[in-house]
Motif scaffolding. Structure first.
Motif, short mmCIF file in Angstrom:
data_model
loop_
_atom_site.label_atom_id
_atom_site.label_comp_id
_atom_site.label_asym_id
_atom_site.label_seq_id
_atom_site.Cartn_x
_atom_site.Cartn_y
_atom_site.Cartn_z
N MET A 291 51.00 50.86 19.65
CA MET A 291 49.98 51.36 20.56
C MET A 291 50.10 50.63 21.90
O MET A 291 50.34 49.43 21.93
N GLU A 292 49.90 51.37 22.96
CA GLU A 292 49.97 50.80 24.30
C GLU A 292 48.86 49.76 24.48
O GLU A 292 47.73 49.96 24.05
N GLN A 293 49.21 48.65 25.12
CA GLN A 293 48.22 47.61 25.35
C GLN A 293 47.36 47.97 26.56
O GLN A 293 47.88 48.26 27.62
N GLN A 294 46.06 47.97 26.36
CA GLN A 294 45.12 48.17 27.46
C GLN A 294 43.86 47.41 27.12
O GLN A 294 43.49 47.27 25.96
N ARG A 295 43.21 46.92 28.17
CA ARG A 295 42.04 46.08 27.94
C ARG A 295 40.89 46.89 27.35
O ARG A 295 40.88 48.12 27.43
N CYS A 296 39.94 46.19 26.78
CA CYS A 296 38.76 46.80 26.19
C CYS A 296 38.07 47.67 27.24
O CYS A 296 37.93 47.27 28.40
N ALA A 297 37.65 48.86 26.84
CA ALA A 297 37.15 49.88 27.78
C ALA A 297 35.98 49.40 28.63
O ALA A 297 35.89 49.75 29.81
N TRP A 298 35.09 48.57 28.11
CA TRP A 298 33.92 48.13 28.87
C TRP A 298 34.32 47.32 30.11
O TRP A 298 33.56 47.24 31.07
N ALA A 299 35.52 46.77 30.09
CA ALA A 299 35.95 45.88 31.17
C ALA A 299 36.57 46.63 32.34
O ALA A 299 37.03 46.00 33.30
N ASN A 300 36.58 47.93 32.31
CA ASN A 300 37.20 48.69 33.38
C ASN A 300 36.21 49.22 34.40
O ASN A 300 36.52 50.12 35.18
N VAL A 301 35.01 48.65 34.42
CA VAL A 301 33.97 49.10 35.34
C VAL A 301 34.24 48.62 36.76
O VAL A 301 34.18 49.39 37.71
N SER A 302 34.55 47.34 36.91
CA SER A 302 34.77 46.76 38.25
C SER A 302 35.82 45.65 38.14
O SER A 302 36.15 45.20 37.04
N GLU A 303 36.29 45.20 39.27
CA GLU A 303 37.24 44.08 39.29
C GLU A 303 36.59 42.83 38.70
O GLU A 303 37.25 42.04 38.01
N LEU A 304 35.32 42.65 38.96
CA LEU A 304 34.58 41.51 38.43
C LEU A 304 34.57 41.55 36.89
O LEU A 304 34.79 40.53 36.23
N ASP A 305 34.34 42.74 36.34
CA ASP A 305 34.35 42.90 34.88
C ASP A 305 35.75 42.60 34.33
O ASP A 305 35.88 41.93 33.30
N LYS A 306 36.77 43.11 34.99
CA LYS A 306 38.15 42.89 34.53
C LYS A 306 38.47 41.40 34.51
O LYS A 306 39.03 40.89 33.53
N GLU A 307 38.14 40.72 35.60
CA GLU A 307 38.41 39.29 35.70
C GLU A 307 37.69 38.51 34.59
O GLU A 307 38.26 37.64 33.93
N TYR A 308 36.42 38.84 34.39
CA TYR A 308 35.62 38.19 33.35
C TYR A 308 36.23 38.45 31.97
O TYR A 308 36.43 37.53 31.18
N HIS A 309 36.53 39.70 31.69
CA HIS A 309 37.12 40.08 30.40
C HIS A 309 38.43 39.35 30.15
O HIS A 309 38.66 38.79 29.08
N ASP A 310 39.31 39.37 31.13
CA ASP A 310 40.66 38.83 30.96
C ASP A 310 40.68 37.32 30.82
O ASP A 310 41.57 36.77 30.16
N ASN A 311 39.72 36.63 31.44
CA ASN A 311 39.80 35.17 31.52
C ASN A 311 38.67 34.40 30.84
O ASN A 311 38.79 33.18 30.66
N GLU A 312 37.58 35.07 30.49
CA GLU A 312 36.44 34.34 29.93
C GLU A 312 35.92 34.88 28.61
O GLU A 312 35.64 34.10 27.70
N TRP A 313 35.74 36.18 28.50
CA TRP A 313 35.09 36.78 27.34
C TRP A 313 35.88 36.49 26.07
O TRP A 313 37.08 36.76 25.99
N GLY A 314 35.24 35.90 25.10
CA GLY A 314 35.90 35.61 23.84
C GLY A 314 36.64 34.28 23.82
O GLY A 314 37.19 33.91 22.79
N VAL A 315 36.64 33.55 24.92
CA VAL A 315 37.28 32.24 24.97
C VAL A 315 36.26 31.21 24.45
O VAL A 315 35.12 31.17 24.92
N ALA A 316 36.67 30.40 23.50
CA ALA A 316 35.78 29.43 22.88
C ALA A 316 35.26 28.41 23.90
O ALA A 316 36.04 27.76 24.59
N ILE A 317 33.94 28.30 23.97
CA ILE A 317 33.27 27.36 24.88
C ILE A 317 32.64 26.25 24.03
O ILE A 317 31.94 26.53 23.05
N HIS A 318 32.86 25.01 24.44
CA HIS A 318 32.30 23.88 23.71
C HIS A 318 31.49 22.94 24.60
O HIS A 318 31.05 21.90 24.15
N ASP A 319 31.29 23.31 25.84
CA ASP A 319 30.51 22.50 26.79
C ASP A 319 29.04 22.92 26.71
O ASP A 319 28.72 24.11 26.83
#
Length: 188
Positions: free
Chosen positions: A1-29
């Motif tokens: 299957m072709e790789q494409q980001r989760c559909a919710w993250a295609n709303v804006s550049e801000l959403d894409k950036e957040y999805h690609d770099n933050e969402w789902g990344v383990a936070i311990h601070d």
């Protein structure tokens, strides 16, 4: 299957950036976990894009989500913030940030850290789901319902099961990236 980001993250550049770099990344601070919990609570009834656009305003308004500093905020601060256009000007949501900081300070004393408190719910290991379609993602789970119940019992506000599940996703307690998403952990 072709790789494409989760559909919710295609709303804006801000959403894409957040999805690609933050969402789902383990936070311990602790302060970052507080920020995520606060922003997820602020989002109730609004779009995540709206909250992302106001995130810097929230960081300024709440001292970078420094738990100790937010605990010291007063009614005067609340009055100042309800007219601040850089955040969502909902009195209850603003008051909840201060209240929740106070509850988190108690948790830090009891558990050693906010990190230890939340990550114990998942045995200190990220839950990795293997969804194929966005329609498979739940809005809440039995675990988010339990955490919500526990938080409410401790006096937290704006922490319903859906908000808690969104927090779990954002803080990386859960990896809900779709299987074909390039942000999905390759080891999963």
């Amino acid at each position: 299957m072709e790789q494409q980001r989760c559909a919710w993250a295609n709303v804006s550049e801000l959403d894409k950036e957040y999805h690609d770099n933050e969402w789902g990344v383990a936070i311990h601070d602790d302060n970052r976990l507080f920020e995520i919990l606060s922003l997820e609570g602020a989002q109730a009834g609004l779009s995540w894009t709206t909250i992302l656009k106001k995130r810097e305003g929230y960081r300024q308004a709440f001292y970078g989500f420094d738990i100790d500093r937010v605990c010291q905020m007063t009614e005067h601060d609340i009055e100042r913030l309800v007219i601040n256009p850089e955040i969502v000007r909902h009195r209850g949501k603003i008051e909840s940030v201060i209240n929740n900081a106070q509850q988190l300070r108690i948790i830090q004393t009891e558990f050693g850290s906010v990190d230890a408190f939340f990550w114990r719910y998942v045995d200190n290991r990220q839950i990795v789901n293997h969804w194929q379609k966005m329609s498979e993602l739940p809005s809440s789970t039995d675990l988010s319902k339990q955490i919500s119940k526990d938080l409410k019992k401790r006096g937290f506000k704006f922490v319903g099961p859906t908000t808690v599940y969104a927090f779990m996703q954002a803080a990386g307690l859960v990896d809900d990236h779709l299987q074909h998403c390039p942000a999905k952990k390759k080891s999963a």
